[in-house]
Design a protein around this motif. Structure first.
Motif, PDB file in Angstrom:
ATOM      1  N   ARG A  17       0.847  -1.197   0.000  1.00  0.00           N
ATOM      2  CA  ARG A  17       0.000   0.000   0.000  1.00  0.00           C
ATOM      3  C   ARG A  17       0.877   1.239   0.000  1.00  0.00           C
ATOM      4  N   ALA A  18       1.028   1.842  -1.159  1.00  0.00           N
ATOM      5  CA  ALA A  18       1.890   3.027  -1.266  1.00  0.00           C
ATOM      6  C   ALA A  18       1.188   4.251  -0.704  1.00  0.00           C
ATOM      7  N   LEU A  19      -0.155   4.293  -0.832  1.00  0.00           N
ATOM      8  CA  LEU A  19      -0.940   5.362  -0.213  1.00  0.00           C
ATOM      9  C   LEU A  19      -2.117   4.712   0.492  1.00  0.00           C
ATOM     10  N   GLY A  36       8.544  13.294   4.243  1.00  0.00           N
ATOM     11  CA  GLY A  36       8.479  11.912   4.701  1.00  0.00           C
ATOM     12  C   GLY A  36       9.730  11.174   4.285  1.00  0.00           C
ATOM     13  N   PRO A  37      10.011  10.063   4.960  1.00  0.00           N
ATOM     14  CA  PRO A  37      11.204   9.293   4.609  1.00  0.00           C
ATOM     15  C   PRO A  37      11.054   8.654   3.230  1.00  0.00           C
ATOM     16  N   SER A  38      12.135   8.107   2.735  1.00  0.00           N
ATOM     17  CA  SER A  38      12.127   7.465   1.429  1.00  0.00           C
ATOM     18  C   SER A  38      11.128   6.310   1.401  1.00  0.00           C
ATOM     19  N   GLY A  39      10.332   6.250   0.354  1.00  0.00           N
ATOM     20  CA  GLY A  39       9.360   5.174   0.214  1.00  0.00           C
ATOM     21  C   GLY A  39       8.067   5.413   0.956  1.00  0.00           C
ATOM     22  N   SER A  40       7.871   6.648   1.470  1.00  0.00           N
ATOM     23  CA  SER A  40       6.663   6.899   2.256  1.00  0.00           C
ATOM     24  C   SER A  40       5.459   7.233   1.379  1.00  0.00           C
ATOM     25  N   GLY A  41       5.677   7.413   0.075  1.00  0.00           N
ATOM     26  CA  GLY A  41       4.543   7.640  -0.820  1.00  0.00           C
ATOM     27  C   GLY A  41       4.403   9.064  -1.316  1.00  0.00           C
ATOM     28  N   LYS A  42       5.406   9.899  -1.095  1.00  0.00           N
ATOM     29  CA  LYS A  42       5.322  11.308  -1.510  1.00  0.00           C
ATOM     30  C   LYS A  42       5.167  11.419  -3.021  1.00  0.00           C
ATOM     31  N   ASP A 158       8.699  17.707  -7.394  1.00  0.00           N
ATOM     32  CA  ASP A 158       9.172  16.489  -6.738  1.00  0.00           C
ATOM     33  C   ASP A 158      10.658  16.612  -6.426  1.00  0.00           C
ATOM     34  N   GLU A 159      10.969  16.910  -5.189  1.00  0.00           N
ATOM     35  CA  GLU A 159      12.352  17.114  -4.748  1.00  0.00           C
ATOM     36  C   GLU A 159      13.155  17.892  -5.782  1.00  0.00           C
ATOM     37  N   PRO A 160      12.694  19.092  -6.091  1.00  0.00           N
ATOM     38  CA  PRO A 160      13.334  19.818  -7.194  1.00  0.00           C
ATOM     39  C   PRO A 160      14.746  20.268  -6.861  1.00  0.00           C
ATOM     40  N   THR A 191       9.665  16.903  -0.487  1.00  0.00           N
ATOM     41  CA  THR A 191      11.066  16.971  -0.059  1.00  0.00           C
ATOM     42  C   THR A 191      11.278  15.954   1.045  1.00  0.00           C
ATOM     43  N   HIS A 192      12.533  15.536   1.243  1.00  0.00           N
ATOM     44  CA  HIS A 192      12.740  14.849   2.505  1.00  0.00           C
ATOM     45  C   HIS A 192      13.739  15.606   3.366  1.00  0.00           C
ATOM     46  N   ASP A 193      13.905  16.879   3.013  1.00  0.00           N
ATOM     47  CA  ASP A 193      14.737  17.762   3.818  1.00  0.00           C
ATOM     48  C   ASP A 193      13.824  18.554   4.750  1.00  0.00           C
TER      49      ASP A 193
HETATM   50  N1  LIG Z   1       5.243   1.783 -10.138  1.00  0.00           N
HETATM   51  C1  LIG Z   1       5.445   1.175  -8.963  1.00  0.00           C
HETATM   52  N2  LIG Z   1       5.395  -0.164  -8.868  1.00  0.00           N
HETATM   53  C2  LIG Z   1       5.583  -0.779  -7.677  1.00  0.00           C
HETATM   54  N3  LIG Z   1       5.849  -0.155  -6.535  1.00  0.00           N
HETATM   55  C3  LIG Z   1       5.913   1.179  -6.553  1.00  0.00           C
HETATM   56  C4  LIG Z   1       5.727   1.909  -7.769  1.00  0.00           C
HETATM   57  N4  LIG Z   1       5.858   3.234  -7.479  1.00  0.00           N
HETATM   58  C5  LIG Z   1       6.114   3.302  -6.159  1.00  0.00           C
HETATM   59  N5  LIG Z   1       6.150   2.083  -5.604  1.00  0.00           N
HETATM   60  C6  LIG Z   1       6.376   1.802  -4.180  1.00  0.00           C
HETATM   61  O1  LIG Z   1       5.558   2.645  -3.424  1.00  0.00           O
HETATM   62  C7  LIG Z   1       6.239   3.138  -2.287  1.00  0.00           C
HETATM   63  C8  LIG Z   1       6.199   4.641  -2.266  1.00  0.00           C
HETATM   64  O2  LIG Z   1       6.993   5.116  -3.320  1.00  0.00           O
HETATM   65  P1  LIG Z   1       7.234   6.655  -3.589  1.00  0.00           P
HETATM   66  O3  LIG Z   1       8.010   6.751  -4.850  1.00  0.00           O
HETATM   67  O4  LIG Z   1       5.949   7.373  -3.541  1.00  0.00           O
HETATM   68  O5  LIG Z   1       8.146   7.062  -2.364  1.00  0.00           O
HETATM   69  P2  LIG Z   1       8.739   8.497  -1.997  1.00  0.00           P
HETATM   70  O6  LIG Z   1       8.115   8.919  -0.720  1.00  0.00           O
HETATM   71  O7  LIG Z   1       8.615   9.402  -3.159  1.00  0.00           O
HETATM   72  O8  LIG Z   1      10.250   8.132  -1.720  1.00  0.00           O
HETATM   73  P3  LIG Z   1      11.584   8.918  -2.110  1.00  0.00           P
HETATM   74  O9  LIG Z   1      11.794   9.948  -1.061  1.00  0.00           O
HETATM   75  O10 LIG Z   1      12.625   7.857  -2.050  1.00  0.00           O
HETATM   76  O11 LIG Z   1      11.391   9.480  -3.490  1.00  0.00           O
HETATM   77  C9  LIG Z   1       7.640   2.567  -2.353  1.00  0.00           C
HETATM   78  O12 LIG Z   1       7.703   1.463  -1.465  1.00  0.00           O
HETATM   79  C10 LIG Z   1       7.784   2.112  -3.777  1.00  0.00           C
HETATM   80  O13 LIG Z   1       8.607   0.985  -3.846  1.00  0.00           O
END
Ligand SMILES: Nc1ncnc2c1ncn2[C@@H]1O[C@H](COP(=O)(O)OP(=O)(O)OP(=O)(O)O)[C@@H](O)[C@H]1O
Ligand SMILES: [Mg+2]
Lengths: 355, 289
Positions: A17-19, A36-42, A158-160, A191-193
């Motif tokens: 669940r990405a969101l 949010g941290p990396s992978g949080s769905g931003k 997106d993190e410009p 951002t993640h800053d």
């Molecule tokens: N097209 C996709 N297919 C499968 N999984 C995806 C896809 N896009 C994103 N994800 C997953 O959804 C989650 C959220 O991803 P997202 O790219 O939104 O993170 P983020 O907050 O932008 O992270 P970052 O700061 O690293 O950019 C991650 O676990 C990612 O692996």
């Protein structure tokens, strides 16, 4: 211009669940940071708003109009990508002109609009260059000019600034903020800053594992975090763990930490208290300080990190090490190993439910 | 400054020479020597075999200009090359696009394999398979008659379309591969950027993707056009009587008539014409990319 409403949006990739049921109201003309941290769905959330990807559930509206069925090119958004995504086969001016030209604007209009956009981002004379002949900061400006020249309703970033070095980053933050104010466009900034989020935005939303953890003005989130995650992710915090008693908590050894009143937690429940390092006063000796602060702790300086305008002290108390930040006022600095008293007010202490 | 750069690059080349040597040696032995021999033959009246008399002549080249058959066939071959190249673009480019931008993972690998399979099969096998498909009472004829309610006669064998089909099938993998490589190098965010700026998919394709994949299209076209103009196997087997092209005439000189000097001269004329075409096209193509 228009506000953006995201209501109960969920998006899954396979089992992930990405969101997860995210709802945010992005005010018209506001500058909103998604943190949010990396992978949080931003990025995933931004892509739903842009229309590159579609939610499994929930609603998204731009300017009050539902856009679930509207393709990207009809949403009238401007997007700035982390890698700039400038068209390498076109000059800077043609990059900026792209959006106007696909819309079929007359050549003369395009030329004046492009020049105005170039001037706005202070790249007046570089229109004829190719993207690969620009520096990182200049590319960033071109990407921004290209995104706003079409007068979009919403600007998505997106993190410009992620690829820029620190000094340039600060310059661009100021620049971006100036341009945003000048054209008054609703802006959503990923951002993640945390510092970037705090200094630039009117409101911040913190995401974690696809869920919106907390959202509000920067001051509110910083001063009254509602979870340990929000407290430690945005800024630094000392966390005490114990059980609710009165307006504070009782630590395992019996010490009580008083927090500001108004908590709705039931007595005896597991809870934490968070205190920002700069809110704690530090004094030498073992006597209670006369500051009148209700919370006091004895300790011993275990480490000092000097950072110019301030110093961070790590103070060893009986059961945990606390972090204290002291402004450099020219007063005598404490030595490592020195016994100290720490004190802070209940108003500086936030009571949060244990996660 | 310029001098410094120049000596710098010369110094940079010297250590590389021993590494380049084997390649140059191989090129000399495998290409330059036979080609020089052919060049030599093309100016001879006859092959110096079995003690035959021979002399130097320009007659072989003159033959091309005195008999209109040769230039007619050359034009037919150039047209064939152009048509096959166009069909390869029409079929190969969309396939490359789907491979590079739409499919992911397993399905991409599977389709990729299907695309390059003709590469791995023997040319003759490939052509005779087409013969079985295209002839009257062949696979295509039978299959169509089995599903269609009315009787039709499909006999594409020994026709111009058969030659085109055979050649396109043989050469389309080149176009797919070269276009796939350039398309894959195009960042997806460029497509998204274009769309966010209000461009439809078609506009993004026209203004961003095709210009950026031009190098692949050009490389593929050059790789296909040149050998197709000189091709003889497909025209002969699938074209039958209609399959007389410049390439088959050259082949005849070598394997049937044993007039190597004429065959060599015709080959060099073809080479010259192709080089001129490529040289003329170069500035136009450079501007396009
Ligand atoms: N097209 C996709 N297919 C499968 N999984 C995806 C896809 N896009 C994103 N994800 C997953 O959804 C989650 C959220 O991803 P997202 O790219 O939104 O993170 P983020 O907050 O932008 O992270 P970052 O700061 O690293 O950019 C991650 O676990 C990612 O692996
Ligand atoms: Mg991201």
């Amino acid at each position: 211009m228009a506000g953006v409403q995201v209501a109960n949006v969920s998006r899954s990739f396979g089992a992930h669940r990405a969101l997860d049921n995210v709802s945010i109201d992005f005010a018209d003309g506001g500058f909103y940071a998604l943190l949010g941290p990396s992978g949080s769905g931003k990025t995933t959330l931004l892509r739903q708003i842009a229309g590159f990807d579609f939610p499994d559930a929930g609603r998204i509206a731009i300017g009050g109009e539902g856009v679930e069925r509207v393709p990207v090119e009809k949403r009238r958004i401007g997007m700035v990508f982390q890698n700039y995504a400038l068209f390498p086969n076109m000059s800077v001016a043609d990059n900026i002109a792209f959006g106007l030209s696909v819309r079929g604007e007359p050549k003369a209009t395009i030329a004046t609009e492009v020049q105005r956009a170039l001037d706005l981002v202070q790249l007046g004379k570089l229109g004829a260059r190719r993207p690969h002949q620009l520096s990182g900061g200049q590319r960033q400006r071109v990407a921004l000019a290209r995104a706003i020249v079409t007068k979009p309703r919403v600007l998505l970033l997106d993190e410009p600034l992620g690829a820029l070095d620190k000094a340039l980053r600060v310059d661009m933050q100021i620049e971006l903020k100036r341009i945003q104010r000048e054209i008054g466009i609703t802006t959503i900034f990923v951002t993640h800053d945390q510092e970037e989020a705090l200094t630039m935005s009117d409101r911040i939303g913190i995401l974690r594992d696809g869920r919106l953890v907390q959202e509000g003005p920067p001051e509110e989130i910083y001063d009254r975090p509602q979870s340990e995650f929000a407290a430690t992710f945005l800024g630094d915090a000392n966390i005490f763990r114990g059980h609710v008693t009165g307006n504070g908590i009782r630590l395992p050894d019996g010490t009580t930490i008083a927090a500001a009143s108004g908590s709705s937690l039931t007595a005896g429940a597991k809870a934490n208290c968070a205190v920002r390092p700069e809110r704690i006063q530090i004094s030498t000796g073992t006597a209670r300080p006369d500051s009148g602060n209700a919370n006091t702790l004895k300790g011993q300086v275990s480490k000092r990190i000097f950072a110019g305008n301030n110093s961070t002290y790590f103070v060893e108390c009986d059961w945990q090490t606390l972090k204290v930040i002291v402004q450099n006022t020219g007063a005598e600095r404490l030595a490592e190993g020195e016994p100290v008293m720490l004190s802070w007010s209940p108003e500086s202490t936030v009571l949060i439910a244990a996660s | 400054m310029v001098d410094q750069l120049a000596t710098g690059s010369r110094r940079g080349l010297r250590p590389a020479l021993p590494l380049l040597l084997p390649a140059y040696l191989w090129l000399t032995v495998a290409i330059f020597l036979p080609l020089s021999a052919m060049m030599f033959f093309s100016f001879m009246t006859d092959l110096p075999l079995a003690g035959k008399e021979w002399a130097f002549t320009l007659g072989n080249y003159a033959a091309f200009f005195s008999q209109s058959l040769y230039s007619t066939l050359l034009f037919a071959s150039l047209r064939l090359g152009l048509e096959v190249t166009l069909w390869c673009v029409v079929i190969g480019y969309p396939a490359a696009y789907v491979l590079a931008k739409v499919l992911k993972g397993r399905s991409r690998e599977a389709i990729f394999l299907l695309v390059i399979l003709p590469f791995w099969s023997n040319g003759l096998v490939r052509i005779f398979s087409w013969a079985m498909v295209l002839r009257e009472g062949g696979i295509l004829d039978t299959a169509l008659n089995a599903v269609l309610p009315f009787k039709i006669n499909i006999d594409l064998m020994y026709s111009y379309p058969a030659v085109i089909i055979g050649l396109v099938h043989s050469y389309v993998p080149y176009m797919v591969l070269t276009c796939y490589l350039t398309l894959q190098a195009i960042d997806d965010s460029l497509i998204e950027a274009g769309r966010s700026l209000g461009a439809s998919r078609l506009q993004v394709l026209k203004r961003v993707i095709i210009p950026l994949s031009m190098p692949g299209l050009i490389a593929g076209a050059a790789l296909i056009f040149v050998p197709v103009v000189g091709s003889f196997m497909e025209p002969r087997i699938l074209g039958g009587r209609t399959g007389t092209f410049y390439g088959t005439i050259i082949e005849d000189q070598f394997v049937a008539v044993f007039n190597w000097p004429l065959g060599a001269a015709l080959s060099f004329i073809l080479l010259a014409v192709v080089l001129i075409i490529l040289a003329l096209a170069a500035p136009v193509l450079r501007r396009a990319s």
